[in-house]
Design a protein around this motif. Structure first.
Motif, PDB file in Angstrom:
ATOM      1  N   SER A  60      -0.665 -22.780   4.233  1.00 43.89           N
ATOM      2  CA  SER A  60       0.505 -23.801   4.772  1.00 43.89           C
ATOM      3  C   SER A  60      -0.186 -24.891   5.437  1.00 43.89           C
ATOM      4  O   SER A  60      -1.232 -24.554   6.080  1.00 43.89           O
ATOM      5  N   VAL A  61       0.792 -25.957   5.412  1.00 43.11           N
ATOM      6  CA  VAL A  61       0.134 -27.109   6.048  1.00 43.11           C
ATOM      7  C   VAL A  61       1.253 -27.501   7.061  1.00 43.11           C
ATOM      8  O   VAL A  61       2.301 -27.944   6.623  1.00 43.11           O
ATOM      9  N   VAL A  62       1.038 -27.471   8.352  1.00 44.84           N
ATOM     10  CA  VAL A  62       1.931 -27.824   9.374  1.00 44.84           C
ATOM     11  C   VAL A  62       1.381 -28.509  10.375  1.00 44.84           C
ATOM     12  O   VAL A  62       0.776 -28.215  11.097  1.00 44.84           O
ATOM     13  N   VAL A 192      -1.506 -18.083   9.643  1.00 48.32           N
ATOM     14  CA  VAL A 192      -1.749 -19.116  10.742  1.00 48.32           C
ATOM     15  C   VAL A 192      -1.977 -20.401  10.036  1.00 48.32           C
ATOM     16  O   VAL A 192      -2.820 -20.460   9.371  1.00 48.32           O
ATOM     17  N   PRO A 193      -1.162 -21.349  10.537  1.00 47.74           N
ATOM     18  CA  PRO A 193      -1.432 -22.583   9.949  1.00 47.74           C
ATOM     19  C   PRO A 193      -2.797 -23.302  10.042  1.00 47.74           C
ATOM     20  O   PRO A 193      -3.464 -23.104  10.996  1.00 47.74           O
ATOM     21  N   GLU A 194      -3.424 -23.602   8.663  1.00 44.13           N
ATOM     22  CA  GLU A 194      -4.742 -24.194   8.739  1.00 44.13           C
ATOM     23  C   GLU A 194      -4.927 -25.447   9.899  1.00 44.13           C
ATOM     24  O   GLU A 194      -6.223 -25.515  10.275  1.00 44.13           O
ATOM     25  N   LYS A 195      -3.936 -26.017  10.226  1.00 44.97           N
ATOM     26  CA  LYS A 195      -3.989 -27.319  11.053  1.00 44.97           C
ATOM     27  C   LYS A 195      -3.552 -26.992  12.699  1.00 44.97           C
ATOM     28  O   LYS A 195      -3.423 -27.861  13.335  1.00 44.97           O
ATOM     29  N   SER A 196      -3.390 -25.908  12.609  1.00 54.21           N
ATOM     30  CA  SER A 196      -3.239 -25.370  13.951  1.00 54.21           C
ATOM     31  C   SER A 196      -4.350 -25.426  14.872  1.00 54.21           C
ATOM     32  O   SER A 196      -5.547 -25.353  14.488  1.00 54.21           O
ATOM     33  N   THR A 223     -15.437 -17.689   1.616  1.00 53.19           N
ATOM     34  CA  THR A 223     -13.932 -17.155   1.128  1.00 53.19           C
ATOM     35  C   THR A 223     -12.899 -17.795   2.030  1.00 53.19           C
ATOM     36  O   THR A 223     -11.766 -17.903   1.496  1.00 53.19           O
ATOM     37  N   CYS A 224     -13.343 -17.904   3.273  1.00 48.04           N
ATOM     38  CA  CYS A 224     -12.132 -18.686   4.113  1.00 48.04           C
ATOM     39  C   CYS A 224     -11.734 -20.049   3.643  1.00 48.04           C
ATOM     40  O   CYS A 224     -10.769 -20.558   3.805  1.00 48.04           O
ATOM     41  N   GLU A 229      -6.973 -25.697   2.247  1.00 48.31           N
ATOM     42  CA  GLU A 229      -6.852 -26.902   1.413  1.00 48.31           C
ATOM     43  C   GLU A 229      -7.803 -27.920   1.795  1.00 48.31           C
ATOM     44  O   GLU A 229      -8.349 -27.883   2.771  1.00 48.31           O
ATOM     45  N   ASP A 230      -8.229 -29.066   1.095  1.00 52.39           N
ATOM     46  CA  ASP A 230      -9.326 -29.798   1.528  1.00 52.39           C
ATOM     47  C   ASP A 230      -9.005 -30.886   2.500  1.00 52.39           C
ATOM     48  O   ASP A 230      -7.678 -31.149   2.815  1.00 52.39           O
ATOM     49  N   SER A 231      -9.694 -30.803   3.437  1.00 52.08           N
ATOM     50  CA  SER A 231      -9.488 -31.837   4.618  1.00 52.08           C
ATOM     51  C   SER A 231     -10.945 -32.090   5.261  1.00 52.08           C
ATOM     52  O   SER A 231     -11.879 -31.660   4.466  1.00 52.08           O
ATOM     53  N   PRO A 232     -11.127 -33.199   5.852  1.00 51.94           N
ATOM     54  CA  PRO A 232     -12.282 -33.518   6.368  1.00 51.94           C
ATOM     55  C   PRO A 232     -13.292 -32.463   7.022  1.00 51.94           C
ATOM     56  O   PRO A 232     -14.373 -32.217   6.624  1.00 51.94           O
TER      57      PRO A 232
END
Length: 663
Positions: A60-62, A192-196, A223-224, A229-232
């Motif tokens: 999820s991307v929030v 839990v949103p990955e950008k949290s 694994t995590c 998703e790809d991000s810096p």
């Protein structure tokens, strides 16, 4: 010294890369102010709404939804957690952990909300935060999808979740590395949103302590990262993991650690590193246990790492120890062979023989799954198919509808000849099929009849039900892949095989679609060789790219006088004999390797049906394979085809030589 310098370089590189991490940029943090986030319930509901649209996915991307820590930045949180760092040397704390009331009550929690309620009553310590997160995730694993959605909704709406995650951020710097990685894995699993803020803080903590990770924790971290998703931040950590693996490769001493490292590197591995991994693995073969050999298959399949010498060694190791191997291990092994396109005849036949000799140990479902994988491997497990057919004949009612459809698919595809048991086996399958007819969908019925037609078996009951107006209307309304092709095959079999049925049956023209072969093409090389083989045969003619019955494409049809009839042709013409009766039609068909069962000359289902029909129509099929023409000159290929097309000439040429030797 070189190892220390490499680790320092890795650490330095990670620090430089971390400067571009999004959680350190003011603009990113400014998307949601602290004041805007003053209502935990509103913020968590927003997160839930976003994760719900992603089916509570870990991806999820929030962007605006983050868990704040009372105004701390992520650097502040890490510094605070370092000041609260847990010391393993403190025996009082160790004793307190062992006697922890929270840990003793944690197993009784049946949902994430239960864990949050308990954590509110008994605030968790460093180690207990990881235990709580792990328990929250574990409780959701055995739930149905609907129940899981409901429980996660309650968790995200729980008033204590924000405070709990804030505490996790404060304590992350003092956690043991294993607690930190398991906590991260649990939070991702919970959605839990990955950008949290909490996820980003844990990723930053992993970055700072990456050099201290052992193989197990590197594997958990990988694994995590695979689930994010790809991000810096994610990409930087992935590169850091790869650097660590490359650095530690020469020092690896056990096979399991090597396999873990291969998994960590993933599929995007440079060729030189792949060769280094292969050399390292081959140098450790003396340490391989049976479990290591089995696991190496799945490791290589998951990473796309193919090494024939290594697979060959592991195959031999596994073959020597097949007794007692459980179903899941055997299934994963065959599945890995399928993904790697690895068809070692000794290994596959060995597994087939073993399963056949212990057939009573396996359930029908397990046996059908084995057959399913063999079919995808394009490999005919002779012993297993023979033993399973006996089991079906003895108790056909034990097959479920799903198993029955799979059995029909496999036996028609692999075209295994059961010889004297063939009719009994097909009758048993037809008997079971008749019992399922009232509950079968039109699609299932079409698949079953199609497979039976490929086998040359035509039970009247399923054919009549398929070709009733109700079933045809249902199938005409649907447009699934392969529908027209299956109907065309059924129609062709009814017309050419002409089975004895209570009443004539045919497929309506409206369901046949386009009967012409799609994009017909022939091998120009084969035609060239055919022309070379016939260049001095005045009585033989060649027709190129012939379509038979508007369905079967034949590369070339050679028409030649029948043996011992060439001198009688004029006389027979005067007697009114037709050209077809005085000549032979040879259908030359180029067949790719996929047309045969692997390692054999046994044609698979579609090719076998094509050969059967061409024979009924008066053709003599001659199969030309890639192997026949591989690495041979045009002259040699022409000679080979000449012998296949004119076998009687070859026999007459050899006869004088035999007589001369006899004299």
């Amino acid at each position: 010294m070189s190892l220390w310098m490499t680790e320092e370089a890795v650490r330095w590189g990670m620090r430089v890369c971390s400067r571009s991490f999004p959680w350190q940029q003011r603009g990113f943090l400014g998307t949601t102010s602290v004041q805007d986030s003053s209502s935990p319930r509103r913020r968590l509901c927003h997160i839930w709404a976003s994760t719900q649209s992603q089916n509570i996915s870990s991806k999820s991307v929030v962007s605006p939804a983050r868990f704040y820590s009372n105004g701390f930045s992520s650097s502040d949180e890490l510094e605070e957690s370092k000041r609260l760092s847990y010391s393993p040397a403190n025996s009082d704390r160790v004793a307190a952990w062992k006697a922890s009331p929270l840990l003793s009550q944690l197993p009784s929690c049946g949902s994430p909300s239960d864990v949050l309620d308990l954590a509110t009553q008994l605030p968790p310590t460093f180690r207990e935060v990881s235990n709580c997160l792990d328990r929250m995730w574990t409780t959701t694993k055995k739930m149905t999808e609907e129940q899981r959605r409901h429980e996660l909704r309650l968790m995200f709406e729980h008033p204590a979740l924000d405070a709990f995650l804030q505490k996790a951020m404060k304590l992350v710097g003092g956690m043991r590395i294993s607690d930190m990685t398991y906590s991260l894995l649990s939070m991702i699993g919970l959605g839990v949103p990955e950008k949290s803020r909490v996820i980003q803080t844990f990723l930053r903590a992993c970055q700072e302590r990456l050099n201290d990770f052992d193989e197990k924790n590197l594997s958990i971290l990988a694994t995590c990262l695979d689930q994010l998703e790809d991000s810096p931040s994610v990409n930087t950590l992935k590169e850091g993991v790869k650097l660590i693996v490359k650095t530690r490769l020469p020092t690896i001493k056990n096979v399991f650690s090597l396999q873990t490292m291969i998994c960590l590197l993933g599929k995007d591995v440079p060729p030189d590193l792949k060769r280094a991994l292969e050399r390292k693995a081959l140098s450790m073969t003396e340490q391989f246990s049976v479990t290591n050999a089995q696991h190496m298959f799945s490791t290589m399949a998951s990473t796309g790492f193919y090494s024939k010498p290594l697979l060959s060694f592991c195959s031999t190791k596994i073959l020597e120890n097949l007794n007692g191997v459980p179903f899941n291990t055997m299934f994963r092994l065959l599945q890995s062979c399928k993904e790697l396109l690895y068809r070692d005849a000794d290994l596959l036949n060995g597994i087939s023989d073993h399963v056949a000799s212990t057939i009573d140990v396996w359930t029908n479902k397990q046996l059908v799954l084995f057959l399913f994988l063999y079919d995808h491997l394009n490999f005919c497990p002779t012993a297993l198919m023979e033993a399973f057919s006996e089991k079906v004949i003895a108790n056909p009612e034990a097959l479920t509808l799903k198993n029955l459809l799979c059995v029909l698919k496999v036996y028609s595809s692999l075209n295994y000849d059961l010889q004297h048991r063939r009719q009994q086996f097909l009758d048993s399958l037809s008997q079971v099929l008749d019992s399922y007819l009232p509950k079968m969908s039109g699609f299932e019925l079409l698949k079953a009849v199609y497979c039976l037609c490929l086998l040359g078996h035509f039970p009247s009951a399923p054919l009549e039900q398929l070709l009733q107006s109700g079933a045809l209307e249902q199938l005409a309304a649907s447009n699934f892949r392969g529908r027209d092709r299956m109907f065309q095959t059924v129609d062709l079999c009814l017309r050419i095989d002409r089975p004895q049925l209570p009443r004539p049956l045919s497929v309506p023209a409206s369901l046949l679609g386009d009967l012409s072969p799609g994009n017909p093409s022939v091998s120009s090389r084969v035609l060239q060789f055919l022309q070379g083989a016939l260049h001095d045969q005045a009585r033989a003619t060649l027709q190129e790219m012939v379509v038979v019955e508007r369905f079967y494409l034949v590369d070339g049809v050679i028409t030649k006088p029948l043996t011992n009839r060439s001198s009688e042709t004029e006389a027979s013409a005067g007697d009114g004999c037709s050209p077809a009766e005085s000549s032979q039609r040879i259908a030359a068909i180029y067949v790719p390797p996929s047309g045969f069962c692997s390692g054999t000359s046994t044609p698979r289902g579609h090719l076998a049906t094509k050969i059967r029909h061409l024979k009924i129509l008066g053709y003599t099929p001659v199969l030309i394979t890639e192997q026949d023409l591989k690495s041979v000159s045009e002259e040699s290929a022409a000679d080979f085809l000449w012998e296949r097309i004119f076998p009687e000439r070859r026999a007459s040429d050899l006869k004088p030589e035999v007589e001369q030797l006899g004299s």
